[in-house]
Design an enzyme around this catalytic site. Structure first.
Site, PDB file in Angstrom:
ATOM      1  N   LYS B  88      -6.996 -63.270  -1.607  1.00 29.35           N
ATOM      2  CA  LYS B  88      -7.880 -63.087  -0.462  1.00 29.35           C
ATOM      3  C   LYS B  88      -7.323 -62.081   0.546  1.00 29.35           C
ATOM      4  O   LYS B  88      -8.073 -61.437   1.267  1.00 29.35           O
ATOM      5  CB  LYS B  88      -8.125 -64.431   0.233  1.00 29.35           C
ATOM      6  CG  LYS B  88      -8.826 -65.467  -0.651  1.00 29.35           C
ATOM      7  CD  LYS B  88     -10.302 -65.181  -0.803  1.00 29.35           C
ATOM      8  CE  LYS B  88     -10.986 -66.214  -1.713  1.00 29.35           C
ATOM      9  NZ  LYS B  88     -12.378 -65.844  -2.014  1.00 29.35           N
ATOM     10  N   GLU B 110     -15.758 -67.104   7.270  1.00 31.20           N
ATOM     11  CA  GLU B 110     -16.026 -68.442   6.764  1.00 31.20           C
ATOM     12  C   GLU B 110     -14.900 -68.768   5.800  1.00 31.20           C
ATOM     13  O   GLU B 110     -14.237 -67.866   5.290  1.00 31.20           O
ATOM     14  CB  GLU B 110     -17.359 -68.487   6.025  1.00 31.20           C
ATOM     15  CG  GLU B 110     -17.322 -68.005   4.563  1.00 31.20           C
ATOM     16  CD  GLU B 110     -16.979 -66.525   4.406  1.00 31.20           C
ATOM     17  OE1 GLU B 110     -17.176 -65.772   5.377  1.00 31.20           O
ATOM     18  OE2 GLU B 110     -16.506 -66.131   3.318  1.00 31.20           O
ATOM     19  N   SER B 377      -5.172 -66.437  -9.299  1.00 27.51           N
ATOM     20  CA  SER B 377      -5.665 -65.940  -8.008  1.00 27.51           C
ATOM     21  C   SER B 377      -4.946 -66.527  -6.801  1.00 27.51           C
ATOM     22  O   SER B 377      -4.926 -65.917  -5.744  1.00 27.51           O
ATOM     23  CB  SER B 377      -7.168 -66.196  -7.899  1.00 27.51           C
ATOM     24  OG  SER B 377      -7.442 -67.573  -8.078  1.00 27.51           O
TER      25      SER B 377
HETATM   26  C1  LIG Z   1      -7.017 -69.126  -4.923  1.00 34.09           C
HETATM   27  C2  LIG Z   1      -8.474 -68.865  -4.976  1.00 34.09           C
HETATM   28  N1  LIG Z   1      -9.016 -68.415  -6.106  1.00 34.09           N
HETATM   29  C3  LIG Z   1     -10.334 -68.173  -6.216  1.00 34.09           C
HETATM   30  C4  LIG Z   1     -11.198 -68.425  -5.170  1.00 34.09           C
HETATM   31  C5  LIG Z   1     -12.663 -68.196  -5.380  1.00 34.09           C
HETATM   32  O1  LIG Z   1     -13.161 -67.053  -4.769  1.00 34.09           O
HETATM   33  P1  LIG Z   1     -13.539 -65.762  -5.598  1.00 34.09           P
HETATM   34  O2  LIG Z   1     -14.415 -66.187  -6.722  1.00 34.09           O
HETATM   35  O3  LIG Z   1     -14.249 -64.895  -4.614  1.00 34.09           O
HETATM   36  O4  LIG Z   1     -12.296 -65.145  -6.082  1.00 34.09           O
HETATM   37  C6  LIG Z   1     -10.689 -68.896  -3.963  1.00 34.09           C
HETATM   38  C7  LIG Z   1     -11.578 -69.140  -2.811  1.00 34.09           C
HETATM   39  O5  LIG Z   1     -11.295 -69.772  -1.852  1.00 34.09           O
HETATM   40  C8  LIG Z   1      -9.292 -69.116  -3.862  1.00 34.09           C
HETATM   41  O6  LIG Z   1      -8.744 -69.589  -2.728  1.00 34.09           O
END
Ligand SMILES: Cc1ncc(COP(=O)(O)O)c(C=O)c1O
Lengths: 259, 395
Positions: B88, B110, B377
């Site tokens: 993020k 948000e 992620s």
């Molecule tokens: C660690 C992590 N991975 C994935 C996501 C999902 O978001 P996105 O699909 O936009 O990557 C989030 C959202 O809060 C997150 O904190």
């Protein structure tokens, strides 16, 4: 000439437009209150179609539409209610609803069913003009006006563009913000309306935040009509008991903007 | 190159917003076009990406996990090691710098899991901007650690009690704030969702993940990966790692959604797998909705995936089959979470554990010369309480 345009033909008389949420506090109330609004001098009635995510609305209408959904209100039930109201009143009826339930119902079928029910126009707060030509085409085919918005921060170019496409009247948002009761009118309203006036001869109606007879009178001096929503919803909170208060309030507003 | 100038990816995307936001979106699109070729802006991004966020994040060969699966080689793109603990930060930094360049002093955001809120709070602290974060009450409860982190970094956190009290409602409230304070405020959205130009902008800021991955995997393996697996909430980490590979059709792209209690229970958040095209939060895209077009409540153990919509570019790739979208349920996610802890000593975010779960299923069926990259992620510190609860452990 559409039924909506006709409202604005009466020499100098300012239009009073009232919003209620279909099915709030109950469907019975909607069917009773709509004729009451017409009798009390409203020139156009907006019937809200509830949506789970009303992001242009403040708490009052958020709560009302949420309650309507809990009451089991659907697009189909809104159409049925409109049909019943149409048999009782002759003023134009306009649906105010967010795009997704309409999309899901199918724009063509929706417009066809609106025409059958006696709906004259659509106000869709999350649909900027031109973003969904299929809906515009269906509405035109069935003789339904799609009402456009302009806001105080709209550029002159945007005002020109939207005015070119607008039908019926233009909904001028009195402030940048969401619907809801407010104390005063914005001080730059006058300049905003003057900018729009330069671009179009269409009737201009001011909404968002108008909640007293004084505010309505001030707004009516600047435009062709006023739109009142949240205040009416508040007055309907107590069901049957509140009809008298509602009638009194609308009487004051009607008086304030000129009989 | 997608999207087109009106922000459409095939039939998806667009700008379905109240009129008051149209000038703000025009201003934003113009500002974004202004920085696209601005060398100074991108060099500042790169320096801060390196010194502040800790980029490039490593590509790690997960040898124990690979051995456990007995098939394809599994690599982890370690976004969990980025500053504030998730991908993020890439987007928060990019949009934060853009907001500053536009002269906006107040940032609205948000958050679901709290990761986007924390990343935004951090960037705002660093750039000296005022920060207001909307977070659903349900998420405040399950992600209280992140709530506190945001406050420590000077953000004002506003709990949202409307609707399902999760990410969707936090976005509604953030948009209401933006409509009201459109003159001086910048809405820093956290994923590739929302009206044009957000899906495009957020993708471009997240594409650094894919660019690094491409270089790193070529260095280590001398070939492109066979599969890239990423979880999909709004879809930003997935688009970020997919994007540089879109033209390379031999690289298979897999997005993993949250199946919650089970994909057939109706209690999930699998917008692409089970939704229909619809409009929410300013864009046309796959959407979980009921038989009357009302947006459905979603369910997932992972707050970051608990969202009924998805970015429009993913809808486009679903329809043209450039990417495949699958779903993993809460129990599979918890197993994968524990597996990665035990085998690699890496605690993934519950969101990322969805991608791990699918990759583990996939790897066992593939030959040993195949390469899978998982976009890890985020890290799982924020989720320890939830996992303990789910496992019946009292802390
Ligand atoms: C660690 C992590 N991975 C994935 C996501 C999902 O978001 P996105 O699909 O936009 O990557 C989030 C959202 O809060 C997150 O904190």
């Amino acid at each position: 000439m559409s039924r909506i345009s006709n409202v604005f033909q009466k020499d100098g008389r300012k239009a009073l437009i009232a919003y209620i949420t279909t099915g709030y506090p109950s469907m019975e109330a909607t069917l009773k209150v709509a004729p009451l609004l017409a009798e009390a001098g409203c020139d156009i009635i907006e019937l809200g179609i509830p949506f789970s995510d009303p992001l242009a609305d403040g708490v009052t209408i958020q709560n009302a539409t949420h309650q309507a959904l809990l009451n089991g209100v659907t697009v189909k039930k809104c159409l049925e209610a409109a049909g019943q109201i149409r048999r009782k009143v002759s003023v134009p009826l306009v649906f105010m609803g967010y795009l997704n339930p309409i999309l899901h119902y199918g724009p063509e079928k929706f417009c066809a069913d609106c025409a059958k029910a006696g709906i004259d126009g659509l106000i869709i707060p999350d649909l900027p003009p031109g973003e969904l030509p299929a809906l515009d085409d269906s509405a035109a085919r069935h003789g339904i006006d799609v009402i456009s918005f302009l806001a105080p921060n709209s550029s002159d170019a945007r005002i020109k563009e939207v005015s070119g496409k607008a039908q019926g009247f233009i909904y001028l948002v009195s402030v940048t913000g969401v619907t809801g009761v407010r104390k005063g009118l914005s001080s730059d309203l006058k300049g905003f309306i003057a900018r729009v006036r330069q671009a179009t001869d269409l009737p201009l109606c001011i909404g968002f935040g108008i909640s007293s007879a004084e505010q309505a009178a001030q707004a009516a001096e600047l435009a062709d009509g006023v739109i009142i929503g949240s205040r009416i919803i508040q007055l309907m909170e107590d069901g049957q008991k509140s009809y008298k208060k509602l009638r009194e309030f609308l009487g004051e507003v009607r008086h304030g903007i000129g009989g | 190159m997608l999207p087109d100038e009106k922000g459409y990816y095939g039939p998806y995307g667009g700008r379905f917003v109240p009129e008051t936001l149209i000038p703000a979106l025009d201003e934003l699109a113009a500002a974004y076009i202004g920085i696209k070729d601005d060398k100074q802006f991108w060099s500042r991004m790169e320096i801060l990406g390196h010194d502040y966020s800790g980029r490039p994040t490593p590509l790690y060969f997960a040898e124990m996990l690979t051995r456990h699966c007995g098939g394809a080689q599994i690599y982890l793109k370690r976004e969990d090691l980025a500053h504030t603990g998730a991908h993020k930060i890439n987007n928060a930094l990019g949009q934060g710098l853009l907001a500053q360049k536009m002269g906006k002093q107040r940032i609205i955001a948000e958050t679901g899991a709290g990761q986007h809120g924390v990343a935004t709070a951090a960037v705002c602290a660093m750039l000296g901007l005022k920060c207001v974060v909307y977070m659903g009450e349900e998420d405040v409860r399950r992600q209280s650690l992140n709530m506190f982190r945001m406050k420590l970094m000077g953000a004002e956190v506003r709990p949202v009690s409307s609707g399902s009290q999760t990410l969707k409602d936090a976005i509604n409230e953030a948009i209401r704030d933006w409509v009201t304070n459109v003159g001086d405020s910048y809405y820093l959205i956290g994923s590739v969702v929302g009206p044009h130009p957000y899906p495009l902008m957020v993708r471009d800021f997240q594409a650094v993940i894919g660019r690094e991955t491409r270089r790193q995997v070529l260095e280590k393996c001398s070939k492109l990966p066979d599969y890239i697996v990423a979880c999909v909430g709004g879809g930003s980490n997935a688009i970020g790692i997919f994007h540089p590979f879109i033209g390379e059709t031999e690289v298979k792209l897999i997005g993993v959604e949250a199946a919650g209690d089970g994909i057939n229970t109706g209690r999930h958040a699998a917008s692409l797998s089970r939704g229909k095209p619809g409009v929410l939060h300013g864009a046309l895209s796959y959407l979980l909705q009921d038989s009357d077009g009302q947006v459905m409540e979603t369910h997932s153990i992972s707050a970051g995936l608990d969202y009924p919509g998805v970015g429009p570019e993913h809808s486009y790739y679903k329809d043209n089959h450039r990417a495949e979208y699958v779903a993993v349920d809460d129990l599979e996610c918890l197993d994968a979470f524990q597996l990665l802890c035990k085998l690699e000593g890496i605690m993934p975010a519950l969101e990322s554990a969805h991608a791990v779960a699918h990759a583990v299923k996939l790897a066992g069926k593939l030959d040993r010369d195949k390469i899978i990259v998982i976009n890890l992620s985020g890290r799982g510190d924020k989720d320890t309480g939830i996992v303990a609860d789910a496992l019946g452990v009292t802390l």
